[in-house]
Design an enzyme around this catalytic site. Structure first.
Site, short mmCIF file in Angstrom:
data_model
loop_
_atom_site.label_atom_id
_atom_site.label_comp_id
_atom_site.label_asym_id
_atom_site.label_seq_id
_atom_site.Cartn_x
_atom_site.Cartn_y
_atom_site.Cartn_z
N ASP A 282 35.89 54.88 75.49
CA ASP A 282 36.84 53.99 76.13
C ASP A 282 36.83 52.66 75.36
OD1 ASP A 282 38.76 52.87 77.77
OD2 ASP A 282 37.83 53.51 79.63
C1 BGC Z 1 40.88 52.26 80.33
C2 BGC Z 1 41.31 53.64 79.88
C3 BGC Z 1 42.52 53.55 78.99
C4 BGC Z 1 42.21 52.62 77.83
C5 BGC Z 1 43.36 52.51 76.84
C6 BGC Z 1 40.78 51.28 79.18
O1 BGC Z 1 40.64 49.99 79.65
O2 BGC Z 1 39.64 52.34 81.00
O3 BGC Z 1 41.59 54.43 81.01
O4 BGC Z 1 42.88 54.82 78.54
O5 BGC Z 1 41.92 51.34 78.34
O6 BGC Z 1 44.46 51.87 77.36
#
Ligand code: BGC
Length: 763
Positions: A282
């Protein structure tokens, strides 16, 4: 995962543009192709493939293209049009080995057409509708040159304080697992290489929904049995359906962050489950290992992550900076890097990008003239799906459906709120295209009735809350605040209400209140809206509440003061029309709650399938020394699976095909469902099981099957459910998935609390 045959790849290669003349190598079988390609890659090119960047303010577009052409980036996310992505793909094809990029995006509940938030989709209990939403989202995303979605998000959530509850499909393992499969099938179709489909990267692996106290990013501490039994199956279901990617969770699990968790990423995911796809950290999660306190610095963080099996690093440079040093010092081996690179290239192969890097980008002459053109939306599908997600929670004296006559006062801060209607993670949807409740009601009545409108209150008047809401999404103001004194706004609303026949009040949360990082310490409707509702109630007019929210709320006062209450979540682009369809009876509501609604935040976590305990509260018996809160009615406000209809349904007693089930055998449970009311309608018949005595305490009930059934007024139908031995299994203390002989209860109902019951014995 279903893959293109080598022949199909070669056939499609024959029809290719520029790239086809100079492919990095002839497309052989996936394994051979990738092995050949990797033999020609430098260390720097390999590490470049592991970098996934966000298109944002961090780097200018020319800088990004330069880095891509130098082989330093493997994929991007957050660029959502063909003309944005084409120059990046061109840059990739100028790189030494011409390895194509992939373009990802958070397509969670729609892309340009926004469907209801995931929690709402779950409330439909309608697998066809949910699958359709994913298929349309994939088509629209692929048409905008997206190759991969960071979805579905299948984190089980039993704690309504957690803001990301809105992004998942609720509290129940069985329901969420069924949905996980349907979402992956919808996103990927038969083949993630199809030009009108995208690869699914299921998230957040794992257990993110169980963050302690519902506070986002907090630690997760959980017994192995609970993990295996309740929290892991939805991820597994998505992978069994062929999801090509996995996004790794931000939380730690029993002290070990998922991003550095070898047990999770290697033993469970790769060895036990046989996952062969790509894993993606993530956002910034590898460097966060330092803050987690398991790595001293970026160097160690990169080492832990690559050793754990995190293939791609999202939006940081840590792999690029540290992997060469780690390799040189012998702290990691070449195979650690190669394994990750193989997975990234494998995913690109599966997305069809080696066969045609422009598969979803197409030719410039075919680019849409207006990316937001109405013609690109799928409004009909969005409206149909949205209607199915609405849950009728109360309807006294047939207050609903409303008549299209007289005058209706529509009041509330969410009545005319296009941004909120879309919910959080609304991908490339734009608020200007979403239908508000106000617009929906107006369109429905035409000139047959008058719709009078007043805002009545701001969503919140707490400066801290407002500052937070207007901070999280930076490109626009999320919450517009009416500067008038609260009393003036209420007075105006009351005046409007007094001149109408009925009040419809649209209240609840703004979408930013149910979002990433948006955990709440209360589950109440915010204070200024409660004051508005009190004033509206005092008019004595019939009061219909239309709730917008992304999590279960504590609704006791609202259930008392309203005549009817419709839960609408955040219903998406066509939300206003779908809500009007239900309010006026053009669609008979059929949704059921995918999460238990508590009486107060103090009951949380509250869920229907809690474990049996020694001193349960028993209604009618004296309450002392029983498991309960002495200062509140026991039990939740509204049970899992609950939802009313404009017609009445009756269930017969259960008939079992036999009082016993043999090991390896099956058993049939039958009930007759009757529509005893005056309207056609659909409901969800739910089957729960209880293992009465086992080697470990078991849940008091567990959903094992359901059928959504449409019956004409007066119609009856007998429904059959087949139970197999598999339905009786659970993870025992050795983590073996096995059943144990003895008595089982079968419960069938229209919600989880009000059920018919029979019992049988497993021999
Ligand atoms: C979130 C993810 C997301 C990623 C990209 C993160 O802050 O936890 O769910 O896919 O950002 O946008």
């Amino acid at each position: 995962m279903k893959r293109l045959s080598a022949l199909a790849v070669l056939v499609s290669l024959a029809a290719l543009p520029a790239f086809a003349q100079t492919p990095p190598s002839p497309l052989k079988s996936k394994e051979v192709f990738i092995r050949d390609l990797m033999q020609r890659m430098t260390l720097q090119e390999k590490i470049g493939q592991l970098r996934l960047i966000s298109i944002g303010p961090e780097m200018t577009k020319p800088q990004i293209r330069q880095e891509i052409a130098a082989g330093n980036i493997g994929g991007t996310f957050n660029s959502v049009s063909r003309d944005e992505n084409r120059p990046m793909q061109d840059a990739a094809l100028r790189s030494r080995l011409k390895i194509p990029m992939f373009f990802a995006y958070d397509v969670i509940h729609g892309h340009r057409t926004i469907f209801p938030i995931s929690l709402g989709l779950a409330a439909s209990w309608d697998m066809d509708a949910i699958g359709l939403s994913a298929k349309v989202a994939a088509q629209e995303a692929a048409a905008d040159s997206i190759d991969m979605t960071f979805g579905p998000m299948v984190d089980i959530s039993r704690d309504a304080r957690w803001g990301r509850t809105s992004e998942g499909f609720g509290e129940d393992t069985y329901l969420v697992s069924r949905i996980a499969k349907v979402m992956v099938d919808g996103f990927q179709g038969n083949d993630p290489a199809a030009p009108d489909h995208v690869m699914a990267a299921v998230k957040h692996f794992a257990l993110y929904g169980a963050v302690e106290a519902g506070r986002d990013y907090n630690a997760v501490d959980m017994s192995p049995v609970r993990m295996y039994q309740d929290y892991l199956p939805p991820y597994r279901a998505a992978l069994d359906a062929g999801a090509g990617g996995v996004m790794v969770a931000l939380n730690s699990i029993n002290g070990q962050p998922a991003t550095s968790n070898k047990w999770l990423m290697q033993d469970l995911l790769r060895k036990d489950w046989g996952f062969k796809g790509v894993t993606i950290s993530d956002h910034g999660a590898i460097l966060e290992l330092v803050k987690h306190g398991v790595a001293a610095d970026g160097h160690e963080a990169a080492k832990l992550a690559i050793k754990a099996g995190i293939d791609m690093s999202m939006n940081d440079k840590v792999y690029g900076e540290q992997l060469p040093k780690l390799l040189a010092s012998g702290e990691i081996q070449q195979r650690d890097i190669d394994n990750a690179v193989r997975d990234v290239l494998g995913a690109k192969y599966d997305m069809g990008l080696f066969a045609d890097p422009y598969r979803r980008i197409g030719k410039a002459v075919d680019d849409p003239a207006d990316i937001n053109a109405e013609s690109r939306l799928h409004r009909e599908a969005a409206r149909d799906v949205a209607r199915k997600t609405l849950v009728l929670l109360k309807n006294d004296n047939h207050t609903l459906p409303l008549k299209k006559q007289g005058s209706i006062a529509l009041i509330g801060p969410l009545a005319n709120a296009p941004i909120d209607m879309m919910g959080s993670w609304s991908a490339a949807g734009i608020p200007e295209q979403s239908v508000t409740v106000l617009q929906g009601l107006r369109d429905a009545v035409g000139d047959k009735a008058k719709i009078l409108y007043a805002k009545g209150a701001n969503v919140s008047d707490d400066p801290r809350v407002l500052a937070f809401l207007n901070h999280i999404i930076l490109d626009r103001k999320e919450v517009e605040i009416d500067p008038r004194p609260a009393a003036d706004m209420i007075a105006e609303a009351v005046k409007v209400a007094q001149s109408a026949d009925v009040i419809v009040a649209a209240v609840g949360e703004s979408r930013g209140m149910s979002h990433e990082s948006a955990s709440r310490s209360t589950l109440d409707i915010p204070a200024p809206q409660r004051a508005l509702l009190d004033a509206l109630k005092a008019t004595g007019k019939p009061l219909v509440l239309v709730l917008m929210n992304g999590r279960p709320l504590a609704l006791e006062p609202q259930l008392q003061q309203s005549d009817a209450l419709l839960e609408t979540w955040f219903a998406g682009t066509e939300g206003g029309h779908a809500i009007a369809d239900v309010l006026f009876g053009d669609y008979n509501p059929s949704g059921k709650l995918p999460m238990t609604f508590p009486r107060s935040v103090g009951q949380v976590p509250v869920y229907y399938n809690y474990l049996s305990i020694g001193r349960p509260f028993v209604p009618g018996e004296q309450p002392n020394y029983r498991s309960q809160y002495f200062d509140q009615e026991p039990g939740p406000q509204l049970p899992f699976g609950y939802g009313l209809s404009y017609t009445d349904f009756k269930l017969s007693d259960i008939t079992l095909s036999s009082p016993t089930m043999k090991r390896g055998g099956t058993l049939e449970a039958s009930v007759t469902l009757s529509n005893t009311g005056e309207r056609d309608g659909a409901t969800v018949v739910q089957l729960y099981l209880r293992d009465v005595a086992a080697s470990l305490a078991q849940p008091v009930k567990q959903l094992k099957n359901f059928q959504k059934v449409m019956l004409k007024a007066g119609e009856s139908r007998t429904l059959h459910f087949t139970l197999s031995e598999d339905d009786l299994k659970f993870y025992n203390s050795q983590l073996k998935y096995a059943d144990e002989p003895g008595q089982f209860l079968v419960q069938i109902g229209l919600d989880s609390a009000d059920v018919k019951q029979q019992s049988f014995v497993l021999q």
